[in-house]
Design a protein around this motif. Structure first.
Motif, PDB file in Angstrom:
ATOM      1  N   UNK A 104      -5.049   4.015  -0.596  1.00  0.00           N
ATOM      2  CA  UNK A 104      -4.697   2.595  -0.759  1.00  0.00           C
ATOM      3  C   UNK A 104      -4.979   1.672   0.549  1.00  0.00           C
ATOM      4  N   UNK A 105      -4.242   2.286   1.430  1.00  0.00           N
ATOM      5  CA  UNK A 105      -4.150   1.698   2.861  1.00  0.00           C
ATOM      6  C   UNK A 105      -5.852   1.317   3.365  1.00  0.00           C
ATOM      7  N   UNK A 123      -0.579  -9.268   5.702  1.00  0.00           N
ATOM      8  CA  UNK A 123       0.359  -8.045   5.956  1.00  0.00           C
ATOM      9  C   UNK A 123       0.212  -7.033   5.091  1.00  0.00           C
ATOM     10  N   UNK A 124      -0.090  -5.628   5.343  1.00  0.00           N
ATOM     11  CA  UNK A 124       0.231  -4.833   4.523  1.00  0.00           C
ATOM     12  C   UNK A 124       1.491  -4.091   4.707  1.00  0.00           C
ATOM     13  N   UNK A 125       2.182  -3.659   3.646  1.00  0.00           N
ATOM     14  CA  UNK A 125       3.434  -3.110   3.588  1.00  0.00           C
ATOM     15  C   UNK A 125       3.524  -1.851   2.972  1.00  0.00           C
ATOM     16  N   UNK A 126       3.862  -0.804   3.700  1.00  0.00           N
ATOM     17  CA  UNK A 126       3.872   0.578   3.006  1.00  0.00           C
ATOM     18  C   UNK A 126       5.022   0.808   2.230  1.00  0.00           C
ATOM     19  N   UNK A 173       1.020  -1.248  -0.020  1.00  0.00           N
ATOM     20  CA  UNK A 173      -0.051   0.035   0.144  1.00  0.00           C
ATOM     21  C   UNK A 173       0.934   1.423  -0.002  1.00  0.00           C
ATOM     22  N   UNK A 174       0.221   2.424  -0.204  1.00  0.00           N
ATOM     23  CA  UNK A 174       1.277   3.598  -0.039  1.00  0.00           C
ATOM     24  C   UNK A 174       1.708   3.807   1.402  1.00  0.00           C
ATOM     25  N   UNK A 175       1.123   4.728   2.013  1.00  0.00           N
ATOM     26  CA  UNK A 175       1.140   4.906   3.312  1.00  0.00           C
ATOM     27  C   UNK A 175       0.077   4.647   4.399  1.00  0.00           C
ATOM     28  N   UNK A 176       0.084   4.613   5.408  1.00  0.00           N
ATOM     29  CA  UNK A 176      -0.805   4.498   6.590  1.00  0.00           C
ATOM     30  C   UNK A 176      -1.744   5.779   6.426  1.00  0.00           C
ATOM     31  N   UNK A 177      -3.069   5.458   6.513  1.00  0.00           N
ATOM     32  CA  UNK A 177      -3.998   6.612   6.302  1.00  0.00           C
ATOM     33  C   UNK A 177      -4.252   6.838   4.816  1.00  0.00           C
TER      34      UNK A 177
END
Length: 335
Positions: free
Chosen positions: A160-161, A180-183, A153-157
């Protein structure tokens, strides 16, 4: 905002300062389009329009088409499209002197809560735009297959997240536990880390989704809009002061964009040819991208779409109180 010697920083000064910091990209016709001129035309307005992700996101297709097909000219408009990298950046640009543009919808409500003078006067793209894509030989073929996998994903918040988490939960998977989400940053960065085997699925968005499919065989595993029925992804925005002073220009802009949206709906081949040329993509890629989004261009605002956006902003902690819809949204402005 002011300069070092205390004079107000005008619209051009703001743009030059932002461009120096890498915040904006000039796109469109010549820069002589500043100011309000255009004598003898319908609205006689000449100026700038701030657009989120102009060259990289599908919602911008009507702007390119309206300009290329002369719909702006028919309305007496000479508009310079200026690309901003994100919704909040776009709204700040609009509020700091540009006056009008299009932004992701959530940031408009965030800005209004912070006291910024911004109004929504029309929709643009009415579907959640985030897609999730994998390598052609990946064992992941559906959202259910990502259990135990990693998603970029892009960044938290970020959008995409948010949509990764929301769609995973809709499919019965718990982010952080089952997946697992990876920024990683941008959509192109996301595809790079998938290609390198760091993660299993990348976030992306049209027309990049279709470009990756064409060039690398990437397969779209799922689209956020498959799980989100009501949504306003991007909207038309202006400051209250600009609206009062340039009502006819905004109405004319709406009419020109409606013509472009009608071309997408009724003559997809022609619309795609214009769009692909404008963004430098292969004609067949532009056609695939517009075909996948053909039904999601509209100026009409609905209560369900706006409520969904506000709820998403609250869920992410970006909107902390109920917005005054009547003060922010001009539902009948383009009716």
């Amino acid at each position: 905002m002011s300069t070092a010697i205390g004079r107000p920083l005008g619209r051009r000064g703001f743009l030059k300062l932002s461009a120096a910091a890498g915040g904006v990209v000039w796109l469109g016709s010549s820069l002589t389009a500043c100011g309000q001129s255009g004598a003898g035309s319908t609205s006689g307005y000449s100026g700038d329009a701030a657009i989120t992700g102009l060259a990289s996101l599908i919602h911008s297709a009507p702007f390119f088409i309206a300009q290329a097909e002369g719909y702006y000219e028919e309305e007496g408009l000479v508009l310079e499209h200026i690309q901003f990298p994100g919704g909040l950046d776009t709204v700040r640009g609009i509020e700091s002197g540009i006056g009008l543009g299009t932004s992701s919808t959530i940031p408009v409500f965030i800005a209004a809560e912070k006291g910024m003078d911004v109004r929504i006067f029309g929709n643009v793209y009415t579907a959640a735009s985030v897609d999730f894509i994998a390598l052609p030989d990946s064992e992941v073929n559906s959202i259910e297959d990502v259990r135990g996998k990693k998603i970029a994903v892009s960044t938290p918040g970020s959008n995409s997240s948010y949509f990764a988490e929301r769609t995973l939960r809709e499919a019965g998977l718990e982010p952080g536990k089952d997946v697992e989400l990876v920024s990683v940053g941008s959509a192109s960065d996301s595809w790079t880390v998938v290609s390198q085997g760091v993660v299993d699925v990348a976030w992306t968005a049209s027309p990049l989704s279709e470009k990756i499919a064409d060039e690398n065989g990437g397969k779209v595993i799922w689209r956020s809009r498959d799980y989100v029925s009501d949504w306003s992804d991007t909207c038309l925005v202006a400051t209250g002061a600009f609206t009062d002073e340039n009502t006819e220009a905004l109405v004319g802009w709406g009419r020109s964009l409606k013509k472009a949206m009608d071309l997408i709906a009724n003559d997809l081949d022609k619309a795609a040819e214009v769009y692909a040329k404008a963004i430098g993509y292969k004609p067949e890629v532009g056609l695939a991208a517009l075909k996948n989004s053909q039904n999601y261009f509209s100026l009409e605002l609905t209560d369900a779409q706006l409520a969904a956006v506000v709820d998403a902003g609250k869920e992410q902690g970006q909107i902390t109180k109920e917005p005054d819809m009547d003060a922010i949204v001009m539902r009948e402005f383009l009716a």
